[in-house]
Design a protein around this motif. Structure first.
Motif, PDB file in Angstrom:
ATOM      1  N   LYS A 103      19.762  15.743   6.577  1.00  0.00           N
ATOM      2  CA  LYS A 103      18.318  15.789   6.839  1.00  0.00           C
ATOM      3  C   LYS A 103      17.831  17.172   6.405  1.00  0.00           C
ATOM      4  O   LYS A 103      18.519  18.169   6.632  1.00  0.00           O
ATOM      5  CB  LYS A 103      18.051  15.573   8.334  1.00  0.00           C
ATOM      6  CG  LYS A 103      16.576  15.663   8.702  1.00  0.00           C
ATOM      7  CD  LYS A 103      16.354  15.450  10.197  1.00  0.00           C
ATOM      8  CE  LYS A 103      14.869  15.506  10.512  1.00  0.00           C
ATOM      9  NZ  LYS A 103      14.625  15.288  11.935  1.00  0.00           N
ATOM     10  N   PHE A 104      16.652  17.218   5.799  1.00  0.00           N
ATOM     11  CA  PHE A 104      16.094  18.513   5.390  1.00  0.00           C
ATOM     12  C   PHE A 104      14.592  18.499   5.617  1.00  0.00           C
ATOM     13  O   PHE A 104      13.866  17.729   4.994  1.00  0.00           O
ATOM     14  CB  PHE A 104      16.400  18.803   3.915  1.00  0.00           C
ATOM     15  CG  PHE A 104      15.977  20.175   3.498  1.00  0.00           C
ATOM     16  CD1 PHE A 104      16.724  21.289   3.847  1.00  0.00           C
ATOM     17  CD2 PHE A 104      14.813  20.364   2.768  1.00  0.00           C
ATOM     18  CE1 PHE A 104      16.324  22.565   3.468  1.00  0.00           C
ATOM     19  CE2 PHE A 104      14.403  21.633   2.388  1.00  0.00           C
ATOM     20  CZ  PHE A 104      15.169  22.730   2.741  1.00  0.00           C
ATOM     21  N   ASP A 105      14.143  19.325   6.537  1.00  0.00           N
ATOM     22  CA  ASP A 105      12.723  19.418   6.891  1.00  0.00           C
ATOM     23  C   ASP A 105      12.391  20.906   7.046  1.00  0.00           C
ATOM     24  O   ASP A 105      12.482  21.465   8.137  1.00  0.00           O
ATOM     25  CB  ASP A 105      12.470  18.649   8.193  1.00  0.00           C
ATOM     26  CG  ASP A 105      10.994  18.607   8.571  1.00  0.00           C
ATOM     27  OD1 ASP A 105      10.137  18.965   7.739  1.00  0.00           O
ATOM     28  OD2 ASP A 105      10.703  18.218   9.716  1.00  0.00           O
ATOM     29  N   PHE A 106      12.059  21.539   5.918  1.00  0.00           N
ATOM     30  CA  PHE A 106      11.832  22.992   5.891  1.00  0.00           C
ATOM     31  C   PHE A 106      10.403  23.305   6.316  1.00  0.00           C
ATOM     32  O   PHE A 106       9.476  23.300   5.506  1.00  0.00           O
ATOM     33  CB  PHE A 106      12.111  23.543   4.487  1.00  0.00           C
ATOM     34  CG  PHE A 106      12.018  25.041   4.411  1.00  0.00           C
ATOM     35  CD1 PHE A 106      13.007  25.840   4.940  1.00  0.00           C
ATOM     36  CD2 PHE A 106      10.925  25.647   3.811  1.00  0.00           C
ATOM     37  CE1 PHE A 106      12.925  27.218   4.872  1.00  0.00           C
ATOM     38  CE2 PHE A 106      10.829  27.029   3.735  1.00  0.00           C
ATOM     39  CZ  PHE A 106      11.834  27.815   4.266  1.00  0.00           C
ATOM     40  N   ARG A 107      10.247  23.524   7.604  1.00  0.00           N
ATOM     41  CA  ARG A 107       8.969  23.928   8.193  1.00  0.00           C
ATOM     42  C   ARG A 107       9.285  24.446   9.595  1.00  0.00           C
ATOM     43  O   ARG A 107      10.341  24.132  10.141  1.00  0.00           O
ATOM     44  CB  ARG A 107       7.994  22.750   8.254  1.00  0.00           C
ATOM     45  CG  ARG A 107       8.468  21.617   9.134  1.00  0.00           C
ATOM     46  CD  ARG A 107       7.505  20.462   9.202  1.00  0.00           C
ATOM     47  NE  ARG A 107       8.086  19.378   9.965  1.00  0.00           N
ATOM     48  CZ  ARG A 107       8.055  19.284  11.300  1.00  0.00           C
ATOM     49  NH1 ARG A 107       7.444  20.193  12.013  1.00  0.00           N
ATOM     50  NH2 ARG A 107       8.638  18.267  11.913  1.00  0.00           N
ATOM     51  N   PRO A 108       8.375  25.225  10.189  1.00  0.00           N
ATOM     52  CA  PRO A 108       8.611  25.639  11.579  1.00  0.00           C
ATOM     53  C   PRO A 108       8.819  24.397  12.450  1.00  0.00           C
ATOM     54  O   PRO A 108       8.104  23.396  12.302  1.00  0.00           O
ATOM     55  CB  PRO A 108       7.328  26.384  11.953  1.00  0.00           C
ATOM     56  CG  PRO A 108       6.807  26.896  10.638  1.00  0.00           C
ATOM     57  CD  PRO A 108       7.151  25.808   9.643  1.00  0.00           C
ATOM     58  N   ASN A 109       9.821  24.448  13.302  1.00  0.00           N
ATOM     59  CA  ASN A 109      10.248  23.335  14.160  1.00  0.00           C
ATOM     60  C   ASN A 109      10.914  22.206  13.388  1.00  0.00           C
ATOM     61  O   ASN A 109      11.208  21.161  13.961  1.00  0.00           O
ATOM     62  CB  ASN A 109       9.102  22.801  15.028  1.00  0.00           C
ATOM     63  CG  ASN A 109       8.554  23.878  15.935  1.00  0.00           C
ATOM     64  OD1 ASN A 109       9.317  24.599  16.581  1.00  0.00           O
ATOM     65  ND2 ASN A 109       7.247  24.018  15.961  1.00  0.00           N
ATOM     66  N   GLY A 167      39.482  18.729   1.547  1.00  0.00           N
ATOM     67  CA  GLY A 167      39.042  17.537   2.250  1.00  0.00           C
ATOM     68  C   GLY A 167      38.392  17.815   3.597  1.00  0.00           C
ATOM     69  O   GLY A 167      37.790  16.929   4.197  1.00  0.00           O
ATOM     70  N   GLN A 168      38.497  19.051   4.086  1.00  0.00           N
ATOM     71  CA  GLN A 168      37.918  19.393   5.389  1.00  0.00           C
ATOM     72  C   GLN A 168      36.401  19.323   5.328  1.00  0.00           C
ATOM     73  O   GLN A 168      35.786  19.663   4.323  1.00  0.00           O
ATOM     74  CB  GLN A 168      38.355  20.803   5.806  1.00  0.00           C
ATOM     75  CG  GLN A 168      37.870  21.211   7.176  1.00  0.00           C
ATOM     76  CD  GLN A 168      38.407  22.586   7.583  1.00  0.00           C
ATOM     77  OE1 GLN A 168      39.489  22.977   7.200  1.00  0.00           O
ATOM     78  NE2 GLN A 168      37.621  23.313   8.350  1.00  0.00           N
ATOM     79  N   LEU A 169      35.789  18.896   6.422  1.00  0.00           N
ATOM     80  CA  LEU A 169      34.336  18.810   6.543  1.00  0.00           C
ATOM     81  C   LEU A 169      33.876  19.804   7.595  1.00  0.00           C
ATOM     82  O   LEU A 169      34.479  19.910   8.665  1.00  0.00           O
ATOM     83  CB  LEU A 169      33.957  17.383   6.970  1.00  0.00           C
ATOM     84  CG  LEU A 169      32.506  16.964   6.820  1.00  0.00           C
ATOM     85  CD1 LEU A 169      32.097  16.948   5.353  1.00  0.00           C
ATOM     86  CD2 LEU A 169      32.296  15.586   7.433  1.00  0.00           C
ATOM     87  N   SER A 170      32.845  20.564   7.293  1.00  0.00           N
ATOM     88  CA  SER A 170      32.255  21.511   8.236  1.00  0.00           C
ATOM     89  C   SER A 170      30.741  21.298   8.204  1.00  0.00           C
ATOM     90  O   SER A 170      30.119  21.409   7.154  1.00  0.00           O
ATOM     91  CB  SER A 170      32.597  22.948   7.828  1.00  0.00           C
ATOM     92  OG  SER A 170      31.997  23.875   8.706  1.00  0.00           O
ATOM     93  N   CYS A 171      30.177  20.969   9.380  1.00  0.00           N
ATOM     94  CA  CYS A 171      28.753  20.628   9.430  1.00  0.00           C
ATOM     95  C   CYS A 171      27.994  21.599  10.326  1.00  0.00           C
ATOM     96  O   CYS A 171      28.554  22.178  11.256  1.00  0.00           O
ATOM     97  CB  CYS A 171      28.563  19.207   9.943  1.00  0.00           C
ATOM     98  SG  CYS A 171      29.376  17.954   8.925  1.00  0.00           S
ATOM     99  N   GLY A 172      26.727  21.734  10.034  1.00  0.00           N
ATOM    100  CA  GLY A 172      25.866  22.595  10.829  1.00  0.00           C
ATOM    101  C   GLY A 172      24.460  22.029  10.897  1.00  0.00           C
ATOM    102  O   GLY A 172      24.100  21.114  10.147  1.00  0.00           O
ATOM    103  N   LYS A 173      23.707  22.578  11.818  1.00  0.00           N
ATOM    104  CA  LYS A 173      22.310  22.194  11.942  1.00  0.00           C
ATOM    105  C   LYS A 173      21.507  23.478  12.122  1.00  0.00           C
ATOM    106  O   LYS A 173      21.814  24.306  12.969  1.00  0.00           O
ATOM    107  CB  LYS A 173      22.098  21.250  13.119  1.00  0.00           C
ATOM    108  CG  LYS A 173      20.811  20.445  13.015  1.00  0.00           C
ATOM    109  CD  LYS A 173      20.672  19.460  14.156  1.00  0.00           C
ATOM    110  CE  LYS A 173      21.292  18.139  13.803  1.00  0.00           C
ATOM    111  NZ  LYS A 173      20.970  17.096  14.798  1.00  0.00           N
ATOM    112  N   THR A 174      20.499  23.630  11.284  1.00  0.00           N
ATOM    113  CA  THR A 174      19.595  24.768  11.328  1.00  0.00           C
ATOM    114  C   THR A 174      18.274  24.285  11.894  1.00  0.00           C
ATOM    115  O   THR A 174      17.711  23.310  11.400  1.00  0.00           O
ATOM    116  CB  THR A 174      19.392  25.342   9.909  1.00  0.00           C
ATOM    117  OG1 THR A 174      20.654  25.804   9.422  1.00  0.00           O
ATOM    118  CG2 THR A 174      18.387  26.474   9.900  1.00  0.00           C
ATOM    119  N   TYR A 175      17.809  24.978  12.930  1.00  0.00           N
ATOM    120  CA  TYR A 175      16.499  24.686  13.516  1.00  0.00           C
ATOM    121  C   TYR A 175      15.558  25.816  13.104  1.00  0.00           C
ATOM    122  O   TYR A 175      15.676  26.940  13.604  1.00  0.00           O
ATOM    123  CB  TYR A 175      16.585  24.604  15.043  1.00  0.00           C
ATOM    124  CG  TYR A 175      17.478  23.496  15.540  1.00  0.00           C
ATOM    125  CD1 TYR A 175      16.992  22.195  15.649  1.00  0.00           C
ATOM    126  CD2 TYR A 175      18.797  23.746  15.890  1.00  0.00           C
ATOM    127  CE1 TYR A 175      17.806  21.168  16.104  1.00  0.00           C
ATOM    128  CE2 TYR A 175      19.616  22.718  16.351  1.00  0.00           C
ATOM    129  CZ  TYR A 175      19.120  21.438  16.458  1.00  0.00           C
ATOM    130  OH  TYR A 175      19.938  20.427  16.908  1.00  0.00           O
TER     131      TYR A 175
END
Length: 174
Positions: free
Chosen positions: A57-63, A82-90
């Motif tokens: 998901k990509f929603d580049f705006r405040p919030n 093969g390793q997966l590393s995930c993150g979430k940026t708020y």
């Protein structure tokens, strides 16, 4: 460019529980900001060499938020292959082309936060310097111990590697 050459371009130091990383890019500020703010560009440089980033998901705006996963696609990286590393940026604050502030967390592929992993509160400042752009990233952690945990995970080396990838992208975009 060698890994050592890339790492020497990245200046990093700790201020208490804050990690500061500074890097100058040979590109105008608007272009560097664009590389941080557009999904198709982020996916081309975000993450260390040998890793491919996909945006869930990509929603580049405040919030808004960016949920991404990086997968090691380089067989030469041994156990990491093969390793997966995930993150979430708020995203919290976006002042184009000057600053981005956000909270970053470790998540699984579905976007669920992983317990016992640190939250990172960060600000990225883009400074114009004679047709170049100095990027200053200030990442704040809840303690010096948490900062050390992130350092032990190789954040500085990973950042140096990904910024070498950003150099290549910026050359292509000029």
């Amino acid at each position: 460019m060698s890994e050592q050459g890339a790492a020497s371009k990245l200046v990093s130091y700790a201020e208490g529980s804050t990690l500061v990383m500074e890097r100058t890019f040979d590109a105008p500020r608007e272009l560097v900001f664009k590389a941080y703010s557009q999904k198709e560009h982020l996916e081309n440089w975000w993450g260390p060499k040998g890793w491919q980033t996909t945006s869930v998901k990509f929603d580049f705006r405040p919030n808004g938020e960016w949920h991404y996963c990086m997968k090691c696609v380089d067989e030469k990286q041994g156990e990491f292959f093969g390793q997966l590393s995930c993150g979430k940026t708020y995203y919290q604050e976006i002042v184009e082309p000057e600053r981005i502030t956000y909270k970053d967390v470790f998540v699984d592929a579905e976007g669920n936060e992983i317990s016992n992993m640190p939250e990172i509160f960060a600000s990225i400042t883009f400074l114009e310097e004679n047709d170049k752009t100095k990027v200053i990233i200030r990442s704040q952690f809840d303690s010096v111990e948490t900062l050390q945990q992130i350092m032990d995970m190789g954040v500085v080396e990973g950042s140096a590697s990904q910024y070498e990838r950003l150099d290549i992208l910026l050359e292509e975009l000029k």
